[in-house]
Scaffold this motif. Structure first.
Motif, short mmCIF file in Angstrom:
data_model
loop_
_atom_site.label_atom_id
_atom_site.label_comp_id
_atom_site.label_asym_id
_atom_site.label_seq_id
_atom_site.Cartn_x
_atom_site.Cartn_y
_atom_site.Cartn_z
N ALA A 149 -81.86 -37.10 5.16
CA ALA A 149 -81.49 -37.47 3.79
C ALA A 149 -79.98 -37.58 3.63
CB ALA A 149 -82.06 -36.44 2.82
N ILE A 150 -79.54 -38.52 2.79
CA ILE A 150 -78.11 -38.75 2.54
C ILE A 150 -77.71 -38.12 1.21
CG2 ILE A 150 -76.38 -40.52 2.01
CD1 ILE A 150 -76.96 -40.42 4.91
N ASN A 151 -76.63 -37.36 1.21
CA ASN A 151 -76.07 -36.78 -0.01
C ASN A 151 -75.37 -37.88 -0.80
OD1 ASN A 151 -73.62 -35.55 -1.50
ND2 ASN A 151 -74.94 -33.80 -1.14
N GLU A 152 -75.80 -38.11 -2.05
CA GLU A 152 -75.27 -39.22 -2.84
C GLU A 152 -73.78 -39.07 -3.16
OE1 GLU A 152 -77.62 -39.89 -6.29
OE2 GLU A 152 -79.47 -40.30 -5.16
N LYS A 153 -73.33 -37.84 -3.37
CA LYS A 153 -71.94 -37.62 -3.74
C LYS A 153 -71.00 -37.89 -2.58
CE LYS A 153 -68.73 -34.20 -5.65
NZ LYS A 153 -68.58 -32.83 -6.21
N PHE A 154 -71.36 -37.41 -1.38
CA PHE A 154 -70.45 -37.51 -0.23
C PHE A 154 -70.88 -38.56 0.80
CE2 PHE A 154 -70.03 -33.06 -1.75
CZ PHE A 154 -68.70 -33.12 -2.13
N ASN A 155 -72.02 -39.22 0.55
CA ASN A 155 -72.50 -40.25 1.46
C ASN A 155 -72.59 -39.75 2.91
OD1 ASN A 155 -72.72 -42.66 -0.34
ND2 ASN A 155 -70.54 -42.23 -0.65
N SER A 156 -73.14 -38.57 3.10
CA SER A 156 -73.27 -38.01 4.44
C SER A 156 -74.63 -37.33 4.59
CB SER A 156 -72.15 -36.99 4.71
OG SER A 156 -72.32 -35.84 3.91
N PRO A 157 -75.14 -37.27 5.81
CA PRO A 157 -76.43 -36.60 6.06
C PRO A 157 -76.26 -35.09 6.05
CG PRO A 157 -75.56 -37.48 8.11
CD PRO A 157 -74.60 -37.90 7.03
N ASN B 169 -76.51 -46.17 4.54
CA ASN B 169 -76.51 -45.53 3.23
C ASN B 169 -75.15 -44.96 2.89
OD1 ASN B 169 -79.49 -44.86 4.46
ND2 ASN B 169 -79.56 -45.40 2.31
N GLY B 170 -74.16 -45.15 3.74
CA GLY B 170 -72.85 -44.57 3.51
C GLY B 170 -71.78 -45.64 3.43
N LYS B 171 -70.62 -45.25 2.96
CA LYS B 171 -69.50 -46.18 2.84
C LYS B 171 -68.88 -46.40 4.22
CE LYS B 171 -68.36 -44.75 -1.88
NZ LYS B 171 -67.32 -44.13 -2.74
N VAL C 209 -65.06 -24.57 8.63
CA VAL C 209 -64.08 -25.45 7.99
C VAL C 209 -64.25 -26.90 8.45
CG1 VAL C 209 -61.61 -26.00 7.83
CG2 VAL C 209 -62.39 -23.63 7.63
N LEU C 210 -64.39 -27.11 9.76
CA LEU C 210 -64.51 -28.47 10.28
C LEU C 210 -65.83 -29.12 9.88
CD1 LEU C 210 -62.98 -28.17 13.88
CD2 LEU C 210 -61.92 -29.09 11.80
N THR C 211 -66.91 -28.33 9.80
CA THR C 211 -68.20 -28.87 9.36
C THR C 211 -68.12 -29.32 7.92
OG1 THR C 211 -69.44 -27.46 10.89
CG2 THR C 211 -70.66 -28.41 9.05
N LEU C 212 -67.55 -28.49 7.05
CA LEU C 212 -67.41 -28.84 5.64
C LEU C 212 -66.55 -30.08 5.46
CD1 LEU C 212 -66.98 -25.31 4.01
CD2 LEU C 212 -68.92 -26.86 3.75
N LEU C 213 -65.48 -30.17 6.24
CA LEU C 213 -64.57 -31.31 6.14
C LEU C 213 -65.28 -32.60 6.52
CD1 LEU C 213 -61.63 -32.13 5.55
CD2 LEU C 213 -61.14 -31.80 7.98
N ASN C 214 -66.04 -32.58 7.63
CA ASN C 214 -66.74 -33.78 8.08
C ASN C 214 -67.91 -34.14 7.17
OD1 ASN C 214 -65.82 -34.96 10.86
ND2 ASN C 214 -65.60 -32.75 11.06
N ALA C 215 -68.59 -33.14 6.63
CA ALA C 215 -69.76 -33.39 5.80
C ALA C 215 -69.40 -33.88 4.41
CB ALA C 215 -70.60 -32.12 5.69
N THR C 216 -68.19 -33.59 3.94
CA THR C 216 -67.82 -33.94 2.58
C THR C 216 -66.79 -35.07 2.51
OG1 THR C 216 -66.19 -32.13 2.60
CG2 THR C 216 -68.36 -31.66 1.65
N TYR C 217 -65.79 -35.00 3.36
CA TYR C 217 -64.73 -36.02 3.31
C TYR C 217 -64.41 -36.49 4.72
CZ TYR C 217 -64.15 -34.24 -1.44
OH TYR C 217 -64.38 -33.87 -2.74
#
Length: 439
Positions: free
Chosen positions: A308-316, A4-6, A130-138
């Motif tokens: 569930a996958i976040n559609e904007k960031f393609n991450s669980p 479900n992700g890029k 910081v590292l969690t947000l970075l991995n979860a979004t970008y």
């Protein structure tokens, strides 16, 4: 199947993640202990450890070169070794999350050596956030940051080698300081430090986000282990040769570094070496763990909604939140999880055993893909090489557990037992999906 992700991670991204997984504080702390086993021949111990690590990684290499498994090692074990084995791994993977908490605490303590008066707990929590947000979004940005940190880490270790080399004692390879523990001591040191070289096979958990995993992963595992093993050879040569053995045995690398580095370079070594080693290890762990967990949710071992996958960031995103809480709660509340987090030797070897069995099943479960694999060998050869890997892992387990207390051994057995209990409780509700494809 199940993607479900890029697919955004390239070969260079994987090298950054793998090197960050392998180079941790192990080399900073284990080298001195290994010197106690074998003296100045600790450098030879690291080379031997690299060979042993590659042998123990043979089963995962066969699997990595055969197919893309969406859920990383969870999918590999589930599809090839069976439903029960997959369920056990699903819960073992959650238990391994506790290691990150311990690494975060160590990181906070290292930061305090430079910034006295800060609160180690909150420093660790900020870094985790910081590292969690970075991995979860970008995730791609996280991979870039990882490569930068790995580059600084290698420069720090390189500066240690370059500045320490001219200070090596004469007659480095002379008795009694070289091979001080004989062949047995050298073997003990090799098996002991091999854990400082393991970890590259865990890039399989990024499989769902890789552009070309079947080609890239075997290359990354072998090259990373060999390159880091050679780097450690030079680091260990300096560690074992700048001071008398009595001053460096069972001591961290920083003890020797102080003898030949000025204050500025020593600070850089502590930051770029110890702190960045911890940061890269934490970053790799946070980035990879949600993907096998997502497929275990899909299969029913964990609540399906968690995956569930976040559609904007393609991450669980829900799994990132859960992993964040599993690490943050012990930090904030000051819960002592050190015994649990450090008593997972049996967990790691259990995973290696499951992987060996899974690799032996390749000709049976996916005969067509196995025939096309670049690593294809005859069935007797496959079983023999996987058996050799088991011998290496079981020998390592024996040596490691023989040095642990009865309490730690019971913790190992208890943790493994709990995963079996959870698997049996959820067994009827779980259904394994064929989460793999040719490339």
């Amino acid at each position: 199947m199940g993607n479900n992700g890029k697919r955004i991670l390239t070969l260079s991204d994987l090298f950054g993640m793998a090197i960050g997984m392998v180079i941790g504080t192990g080399v900073m702390t284990m080298t001195g202990i290994a010197i106690g086993y074998t003296g100045r021949s600790v450098n030879i111990a690291y080379l031997l450890a690299a060979v042993l690590t590659i042998i123990s990684s043979i089963p995962p290499l066969f699997i990595l070169a055969t197919a893309r498994f969406t859920g990383g090692q969870y999918s590999q074990i589930s599809v090839l070794a069976g439903k029960k084995a997959g369920g056990v791994y699903a819960y073992l993977n959650i238990a391994l999350t506790l290691q990150s908490t311990l690494t975060l605490l160590s990181l906070g303590q290292y930061v305090l050596t430079l910034f006295t008066g800060w609160n180690a707990k909150w420093v660790s929590l900020i870094i985790l956030t910081v590292l969690t947000l970075l991995n979860a979004t970008y995730l791609k940005s996280s991979a870039i940051v990882q490569k930068i940190m790995v580059a600084i880490l290698i420069i720090a270790l390189g500066s240690y080698i370059v500045q320490g080399w001219p200070n090596l004692v004469p007659n480095y390879t002379s008795a009694p300081d070289f091979m001080s523990g004989g062949i047995v001591g050298l073997l003990k040191a090799s098996i002991f430090v091999s854990s400082a070289l393991g970890g590259a096979t865990y890039i399989a958990d990024y499989s769902d986000r890789m552009k070309n995993p079947v080609r890239d992963m075997p290359i990354v595992v072998v090259v990373t282990t060999l390159v880091v093993g050679i780097l450690y050879f030079f680091v260990a040569t300096v560690a074992g040769g700048v001071l008398p053995l009595s001053e460096i045995a069972n001591k961290p690398l920083s003890v020797g570094a102080k003898s030949f580095m000025n204050s500025g370079m020593f600070t850089f070594f502590v930051v770029g070496g110890a702190i960045f080693a911890l940061l890269t290890t934490i970053n790799s762990g946070l980035g990879s763990k949600p993907y096998p967990m997502r497929i275990s949710c899909q299969d029913g071992w964990l609540p399906k909604s968690w995956g569930a996958i976040n559609e904007k960031f393609n991450s669980p995103h829900k799994l990132y939140v859960i992993i964040y809480l599993l690490n943050a709660i012990p930090l904030v509340l000051g819960i002592d999880i050190s015994i649990v987090a450090t008593s997972i030797t049996l967990v790691f070897v259990s995973i290696r055993i499951l992987m060996a069995y899974a690799a032996m099943r390749l000709p049976v479960v996916m005969p067509e893909l196995w025939e096309k694999s670049k690593f294809h060998v005859s069935k007797p050869m496959l079983n023999g090489l996987c058996g050799l890997s088991l011998v290496v892992n079981l020998s390592s387990l024996y040596l490691t557990l023989s040095g642990k207390s009865a309490k730690e051994i019971l913790m190992n057995l208890g943790m493994l037992g709990l995963t079996v209990v959870f698997m049996l409780l959820r067994y009827k509700k779980a259904n394994i999906t064929a989460s793999y494809e040719a490339s």
